[in-house]
Design a protein around this motif. Sequence first.
Motif, PDB file in Angstrom:
ATOM      1  N   TYR A  19      -7.649   0.962  -5.028  1.00 17.78           N
ATOM      2  CA  TYR A  19      -7.689   2.049  -4.224  1.00 17.78           C
ATOM      3  C   TYR A  19      -9.063   1.965  -3.243  1.00 17.78           C
ATOM      4  O   TYR A  19      -8.877   3.024  -2.540  1.00 17.78           O
ATOM      5  N   VAL A  76      -4.660   9.220 -11.108  1.00 17.98           N
ATOM      6  CA  VAL A  76      -4.791   8.640  -9.834  1.00 17.98           C
ATOM      7  C   VAL A  76      -5.975   9.702  -9.287  1.00 17.98           C
ATOM      8  O   VAL A  76      -6.787   9.110  -8.535  1.00 17.98           O
ATOM      9  N   ALA A 131       5.456  -3.621  -6.736  1.00 16.63           N
ATOM     10  CA  ALA A 131       5.885  -2.315  -6.226  1.00 16.63           C
ATOM     11  C   ALA A 131       5.620  -2.224  -4.635  1.00 16.63           C
ATOM     12  O   ALA A 131       6.103  -1.119  -4.103  1.00 16.63           O
ATOM     13  N   LYS A 156      -0.725  11.572 -12.642  1.00 10.07           N
ATOM     14  CA  LYS A 156      -1.688  12.037 -11.693  1.00 10.07           C
ATOM     15  C   LYS A 156      -2.906  12.407 -11.780  1.00 10.07           C
ATOM     16  O   LYS A 156      -3.883  12.244 -10.803  1.00 10.07           O
ATOM     17  N   GLY A 161       1.530   5.610  -3.852  1.00  6.79           N
ATOM     18  CA  GLY A 161       2.924   5.741  -4.251  1.00  6.79           C
ATOM     19  C   GLY A 161       3.911   5.262  -2.963  1.00  6.79           C
ATOM     20  O   GLY A 161       3.901   6.145  -2.201  1.00  6.79           O
ATOM     21  N   ASN A 196       1.956  15.397  -3.871  1.00 12.32           N
ATOM     22  CA  ASN A 196       2.957  15.852  -3.435  1.00 12.32           C
ATOM     23  C   ASN A 196       3.856  16.427  -4.703  1.00 12.32           C
ATOM     24  O   ASN A 196       5.279  16.354  -4.825  1.00 12.32           O
ATOM     25  N   THR A 197       3.402  16.758  -5.734  1.00 12.44           N
ATOM     26  CA  THR A 197       4.068  17.196  -6.826  1.00 12.44           C
ATOM     27  C   THR A 197       5.217  18.228  -6.674  1.00 12.44           C
ATOM     28  O   THR A 197       4.642  19.101  -5.769  1.00 12.44           O
ATOM     29  N   SER A 198       6.061  18.315  -7.365  1.00 13.54           N
ATOM     30  CA  SER A 198       7.377  19.296  -7.203  1.00 13.54           C
ATOM     31  C   SER A 198       6.992  20.426  -7.919  1.00 13.54           C
ATOM     32  O   SER A 198       7.347  21.822  -7.543  1.00 13.54           O
ATOM     33  N   GLY A 247       7.339   5.033  -3.644  1.00 11.03           N
ATOM     34  CA  GLY A 247       8.743   5.299  -3.870  1.00 11.03           C
ATOM     35  C   GLY A 247       9.465   5.988  -2.813  1.00 11.03           C
ATOM     36  O   GLY A 247       8.862   6.054  -1.641  1.00 11.03           O
ATOM     37  N   HIS A 274       3.675  19.480  -0.328  1.00  7.59           N
ATOM     38  CA  HIS A 274       5.071  19.371  -0.959  1.00  7.59           C
ATOM     39  C   HIS A 274       6.261  19.113   0.148  1.00  7.59           C
ATOM     40  O   HIS A 274       6.545  20.012   0.647  1.00  7.59           O
ATOM     41  N   PHE A 275       6.396  17.795   0.077  1.00 11.33           N
ATOM     42  CA  PHE A 275       7.212  17.401   1.260  1.00 11.33           C
ATOM     43  C   PHE A 275       8.616  17.553   0.778  1.00 11.33           C
ATOM     44  O   PHE A 275       8.922  17.462  -0.518  1.00 11.33           O
ATOM     45  N   GLN A 280       0.987   0.277  -7.745  1.00 13.80           N
ATOM     46  CA  GLN A 280       0.499  -0.179  -8.687  1.00 13.80           C
ATOM     47  C   GLN A 280       0.304  -1.967  -8.749  1.00 13.80           C
ATOM     48  O   GLN A 280      -0.671  -1.958  -9.449  1.00 13.80           O
ATOM     49  N   ALA A 307       1.881  10.409  -4.011  1.00 16.34           N
ATOM     50  CA  ALA A 307       3.419  10.724  -4.296  1.00 16.34           C
ATOM     51  C   ALA A 307       3.595   9.651  -5.473  1.00 16.34           C
ATOM     52  O   ALA A 307       4.697   8.954  -5.355  1.00 16.34           O
ATOM     53  N   VAL A 308       2.831   9.658  -6.660  1.00 21.03           N
ATOM     54  CA  VAL A 308       3.441   9.175  -7.959  1.00 21.03           C
ATOM     55  C   VAL A 308       4.371   9.637  -8.874  1.00 21.03           C
ATOM     56  O   VAL A 308       4.812  10.773  -8.488  1.00 21.03           O
ATOM     57  N   PHE A 309       4.717   9.062  -9.993  1.00 19.40           N
ATOM     58  CA  PHE A 309       5.503   9.727 -11.084  1.00 19.40           C
ATOM     59  C   PHE A 309       5.134  11.172 -11.194  1.00 19.40           C
ATOM     60  O   PHE A 309       4.013  11.543 -11.082  1.00 19.40           O
ATOM     61  N   SER A 336      12.656  15.795   0.501  1.00 16.22           N
ATOM     62  CA  SER A 336      13.294  14.510   0.788  1.00 16.22           C
ATOM     63  C   SER A 336      14.538  14.593   1.520  1.00 16.22           C
ATOM     64  O   SER A 336      15.353  15.352   1.324  1.00 16.22           O
TER      65      SER A 336
END
Length: 706
Positions: free
Chosen positions: A374, A397, A335, A394, A307, A414-416, A309, A437-438, A331, A386-388, A440
């Motif tokens: 991959y 992935v 992208a 996820k 990811g 990195n999910t929130s 983004g 979890h980073f 993807q 760090a995808v959607f 921003s």
Amino acid sequence: MTDRASTGAASARRYEDILVVTIDHPPVNALSASVRADLAAAIDAAQADPQVRAILLMGAGRNFIAGADIREFGKPPQPPILPDVCNRIEASAKPVIAVLHGAALGGGLEVALAAHYRVALAGAKLGLPEVTLGLLPGAGGTQRAPRLMGAQAALDLMLSGKHLSAGAALAAGLVDALSNDTDPLDAGLAYTRQLLAVGAGPRRTRDAGALADKAAALAQVDATAVQVERTTRGLYSPARIVEAVRAAIEQPFDEGLRTERALFLQCLDSPQRAGLVHAFFAERDTTKSPALQQTRPRRLERIGIVGGGTMGAGIAVAALDAGFPVTMVEQDDAALERGRARVAQVYDLLVGKGRISAEERDARMARYTGATRYEALDDADLIIEAVFEDLAVKQAVFAQLDRVAKPGAVLATNTSYLDINLIAAATRGPADVLGLHFFSPANIMKLLEVVVGEHTAPDTVATGFELARRLRKIPVRAGVCDGFIGNRILAVHRQAADMMMEDGASPYEIDAAVRAFGYPMGPYQMADLAGGDIGWATRKRRAPTRDPALRYVQIPDRLCERGWFGQKTGRGFYLYPDGARQGAQDPEVLAIIDAERARAGVTPRAYTQEDIQRRYLAAMINEAANVLHQGIAQRPSDIDVVFLSGYGFPRHRGGPMHYADSVGLDRVLADIRGYAQEDPAFWKPSPLLVQLAESGRNFASLNQAA
Ligand code: 3HC
Ligand code: NAI
């Protein structure tokens, strides 16, 4: 060369006619009571020794001296106090030379400024960072530094807390010479011999002349005072630093020292000092756990990112900055190109601002590789997804990563909010999976929540912490729940804010109250910055499982339905005409709020700033207590770190748990019980909070136990 005295924390040894006094007090030669006593004794003894012509001060290990012993603050002072030690050094009838390597900070630099000559090694860091601890330099620094470098430069140094390199310190007049030697003893002896050879005697900083033009210096102080008043928003020590420098100009040296001492003691007693010192240690305590200390991290040389983004690109920059080769998978080609461009844009901006050279940018970009397959990740030691924010995406992935990753590779998400155990279940090796979890922007924000799943192996966790160390981030261990530590608590106090908004406070009043508490921005400014669509998507996802007994404030949804997502759409809670970053109040938003109040049958009531702050903080503290009680956070100070380094909680208040202790848990509990009379479903006192408050304990008592 003869042995002279070995007094432990500082020992003296003669090299022909030079007495070398070495401060040896690991880990950083902080000036604790024993060091001060030994140092003073060594200086005094040297005065009476006819064989000593000069005294050389140096530090053992990696640093000269990192400052006063921060652990002693708040305890009764033990003589000799540091200002007296510095005065004794300065008064020496024999020349005193300080050789600076590593950290020469705070009281450490003040010792050096009291010496008669200073030589610095390459790599030395000089600074007066007391302001970061709510203090001012209290061992003559506010009087001596301006006499050497002038009022303005000294104010800048003390108000910013920044470190100067050896070269910058030379240019500023803080040191007299640089040495290319790598060994402080050799460098110091060589420099001292040079001085003795030309007959150099004591040269006291109190007599130095950089404040000779009093009128000019006072004008600088006046201008700085105005600026400090405007920019430091409620901080206690900066204005006192300015006052101390004014005294350096207006008063004779000894009187100036007395003024400094009085101001220092005021700062020392302030709650801000307590909050900032708490923050200093809290940040260093997050890695302290026996399990972690006993576990070696896995190999960590190559990083993969899925990811490209906002977050994927930011994480890539953080890893490239730290020297890692990074492979980013997206993807498709388009992208991927957008992902690469995001990374390149960060570096182009840095080059544009002169922060890094074009060569450095090219070197970092040369470590970046992009791919759409991959398989390109098959040599990565750690892969960060760090995808959607969508569980099914996820999981797909992770199934791919499971297929291509080499054995032992760590797989991170990195999910929130999402359940890491469910993501790990998509692999055959959940022991290798954790959350990283980073925040921003990921290349700037210091916080990293290391989320440990049900099956995560100890060395997987240790690798997460090792990554944080290499990226210079502050890792905090968290357990699995919706939102982990930070976002889970945030959701609750944001809900408290929304309820106040529906009950009568405008978003602008709420933001102002939160800013007055010390946050750089309020929750609605923050929502506009982050983009309202993210929260809206989460609310929609949670709608089917929402507790019907809990009040649901629909105002944010009304804005999102109009496409008002915040800054990026030009309006949200605020208006941002023509791409403005500073929002303006929006009467249409107020009208929507009024309509929602009417729909919900609410008669609006007035809130004072204090009402708003107390409710907002009570909701935060109560949920934080739940997070602790459920073992999601390991210790109260970890929660403080999350809010200080991830959510803009004012550092001088030490974090929500330290703040709760400072106002008293009984008061917080009484507030919550009061609010519960109106809304018992939302305001349920946390069992831990009740237990602590009713037994007269505080959160800090749990830190000690952790
Ligand atoms: N007093 C007591 N302990 C200190 C200390 C100090 N001044 N400085 C660092 N330590 C401790 C840390 O708590 C840590 O302990 P731990 O291993 O038990 O966690 C250990 O020393 C190593 O510190 P770091 O993890 O921070 O090590 P780094 O190598 O990353 O950084 C440093 C070293 C740059 C010296 C950094 O520790 C630092 O910035 N220290 C604080 C410097 C400072 O603020 N000095 C001013 C003090 S106030 C003062 O001097 C008042 C005077 O004007 C009267
Ligand atoms: P984003 O929408 O900016 O980026 C997601 C990227 O993933 C897109 O570029 C997309 O093309 C790519 N992607 C989607 N499916 C993919 C697949 N199967 N393979 C490869 N690439 C794929 O999202 P953002 O904001 O970067 O968020 C990513 C994750 O980070 C989410 O889980 C989010 O919750 C989390 N997060 C976001 C924060 C934020 O402030 N934006 C903060 C912390 C975490």
